[in-house]
Enzyme design. Structure first.
Site, PDB file in Angstrom:
ATOM      1  N   GLU A 168      52.365  27.812  62.654  1.00 28.88           N
ATOM      2  CA  GLU A 168      52.359  26.015  63.374  1.00 28.88           C
ATOM      3  C   GLU A 168      51.858  25.122  63.017  1.00 28.88           C
ATOM      4  O   GLU A 168      51.513  23.969  63.376  1.00 28.88           O
ATOM      5  CB  GLU A 168      51.618  27.171  64.962  1.00 28.88           C
ATOM      6  CG  GLU A 168      51.600  26.708  66.034  1.00 28.88           C
ATOM      7  CD  GLU A 168      50.190  24.755  66.533  1.00 28.88           C
ATOM      8  OE1 GLU A 168      50.558  24.278  66.578  1.00 28.88           O
ATOM      9  OE2 GLU A 168      49.267  25.045  65.541  1.00 28.88           O
ATOM     10  N   GLU A 169      50.554  25.402  62.239  1.00 29.86           N
ATOM     11  CA  GLU A 169      50.076  23.787  61.574  1.00 29.86           C
ATOM     12  C   GLU A 169      50.952  22.912  61.033  1.00 29.86           C
ATOM     13  O   GLU A 169      49.939  21.979  60.774  1.00 29.86           O
ATOM     14  CB  GLU A 169      48.793  24.459  60.973  1.00 29.86           C
ATOM     15  CG  GLU A 169      48.155  24.745  62.105  1.00 29.86           C
ATOM     16  CD  GLU A 169      46.759  24.363  63.055  1.00 29.86           C
ATOM     17  OE1 GLU A 169      46.471  23.634  63.227  1.00 29.86           O
ATOM     18  OE2 GLU A 169      46.891  24.795  63.956  1.00 29.86           O
TER      19      GLU A 169
ATOM     20  N   HIS B  54      49.995  31.577  67.807  1.00 35.44           N
ATOM     21  CA  HIS B  54      50.201  31.628  66.286  1.00 35.44           C
ATOM     22  C   HIS B  54      49.175  32.562  66.082  1.00 35.44           C
ATOM     23  O   HIS B  54      47.819  31.564  66.466  1.00 35.44           O
ATOM     24  CB  HIS B  54      51.045  30.010  65.587  1.00 35.44           C
ATOM     25  CG  HIS B  54      49.234  28.859  65.588  1.00 35.44           C
ATOM     26  ND1 HIS B  54      48.171  28.540  65.158  1.00 35.44           N
ATOM     27  CD2 HIS B  54      49.000  28.298  67.272  1.00 35.44           C
ATOM     28  CE1 HIS B  54      47.726  27.999  65.206  1.00 35.44           C
ATOM     29  NE2 HIS B  54      48.060  27.413  66.673  1.00 35.44           N
TER      30      HIS B  54
ATOM     31  N   HIS C 140      39.605  21.633  65.294  1.00 34.45           N
ATOM     32  CA  HIS C 140      40.179  21.162  64.022  1.00 34.45           C
ATOM     33  C   HIS C 140      38.535  21.003  62.518  1.00 34.45           C
ATOM     34  O   HIS C 140      38.556  20.251  61.975  1.00 34.45           O
ATOM     35  CB  HIS C 140      40.806  20.045  63.730  1.00 34.45           C
ATOM     36  CG  HIS C 140      42.274  21.075  63.638  1.00 34.45           C
ATOM     37  ND1 HIS C 140      42.912  20.269  62.714  1.00 34.45           N
ATOM     38  CD2 HIS C 140      42.745  21.729  64.177  1.00 34.45           C
ATOM     39  CE1 HIS C 140      44.435  20.622  63.774  1.00 34.45           C
ATOM     40  NE2 HIS C 140      43.910  21.895  64.905  1.00 34.45           N
TER      41      HIS C 140
END
Length: 344
Positions: free
Chosen positions: A207-208, A64, A318
């Site tokens: 994707e996230e 991704h 993250h």
């Protein structure tokens, strides 16, 4: 090792639904690696290397392109920007951040802070509170003129440089430009091998926010085997029990067995582990109690596929200080190339 490519990938801004700059960078790197490429309606970059025979198995790598970030949701009468997250943020990591506001007419520097009093005039109780994401705002320094430059729907990323520190790399977007790098560099390492399989590398979007691009890409390809290429946790740091470490830096790529989105095919796990041991490629088995990755979309597409994850352990995930180890990144590249080369 192509560190320059990793740096350029990591520093290119691209949040879910706005991956076009990352995609363009990848397109500039892959002209001689595939027989066919196309961009689908979702914005996925679908790349195919043809097999030597028509009945060859289809192997799909899912990598991704998006990073976590924000979309501008409101601009107030003083020119302050308010945002909605696209991806999972811990608000404790958002204080006093430099950001890049990306518009159709160019990028603007900004700073992100929560509303409220600074330390000099706040109470002890004030300082105990952790603001919600929605309480943070962005100051571009333009005042009211920001309303002429920024519009609702423009996107925002953290503005931090890529760093090389000892045997590690640090960036805001290793999740998941690591996979983009691996999708390119593993194919370069493969050379003209692997022609016993039809190889698809999908550089996926969104994707996230729920594996969205991977679902459409995998439905289009209908792979027999799906390799979800991603980062995972490396919690080998102070304050975390050993049982929760997930992976440890420097011990090799992660052979991803399970997360909350899928359970890997046990035959693929066994085969890749055996290949890694035969080739002397370091690896560690990994599981997550929560979270998901694009391998799940390949597994569940159309009539289904065998799937497994090849992942790279990442500290401080993250955040703007995401960190991967050189050994683990190279091991991931080498096992992907070695696995594809098995299809002679």
């Amino acid at each position: 090792m192509n560190i320059d490519l990793l740096k350029r990938l990591c520093e290119m801004p691209g949040v879910p639904g706005h991956e076009d700059r990352v995609r363009a960078l990848i397109q500039s790197e892959i002209a001689d690696l595939f027989d066919h490429t196309e961009v689908d309606p979702m914005g996925n970059l679908l790349c195919r290397r043809d097999a030597a025979r028509p009945d060859a198995p289809r192997i799909m790598l899912l990598c991704h392109m998006d990073e976590i970030g924000f979309l501008v949701s409101h601009i107030d009468d003083k020119g302050y920007l308010y945002v909605q997250p696209v991806g999972g943020f811990d608000p404790r990591n958002l204080f006093s951040r430099r950001v890049l506001v990306c518009t159709d007419d160019g990028d603007l520097k900004g700073v992100m802070n929560p509303g409220g009093k600074p330390i000099h005039i706040s109470s002890a109780e004030d300082r105990k509170k952790v603001p919600e994401v929605g309480e943070f705002f962005i100051d571009t320094g333009l005042g009211l003129a920001a309303k002429d430059r920024v519009k609702v729907g423009d996107f925002v990323v953290m503005d931090e440089p890529f760093l090389e520190m000892g045997d590690t790399f640090v960036s805001k977007a290793l999740d998941n430009r690591v996979a983009c790098w691996l999708g390119i560099e593993a194919m370069r390492a493969l050379g003209d091998g692997g022609r016993g399989a039809e190889i698809h590398v999908a550089f996926t979007c969104q994707e996230e926010v729920g594996l969205r691009g991977a679902r459409t890409a995998a439905f289009a390809v209908r792979p027999d085997i799906g390799l979800g290429i991603d980062t995972t946790l490396a919690c080998d740091t102070p304050g975390i029990p050993d049982k929760d470490a997930t992976t440890r830096h420097g011990l090799g790529f992660g052979l991803h067995v399970r997360d909350s989105s899928f359970i890997a095919d046990k035959g693929l796990v066994r085969d890749i582990a055996a290949l890694a041991e035969a080739k002397g490629i370091p690896y560690q088995r990994t599981m997550l109690a929560a979270g998901g990755q694009d391998g799940a979309a390949a597994q569940q597409a159309a009539a289904g596929a065998r799937a497994v994850g090849i992942v790279v352990g990442t500290r401080y995930i993250h955040t703007v200080t995401e960190m991967v180890h050189r050994t683990d990144l190279l091991a991931a590249r080498d096992i992907i190339a070695a696995y594809l080369a098995e299809f002679a």
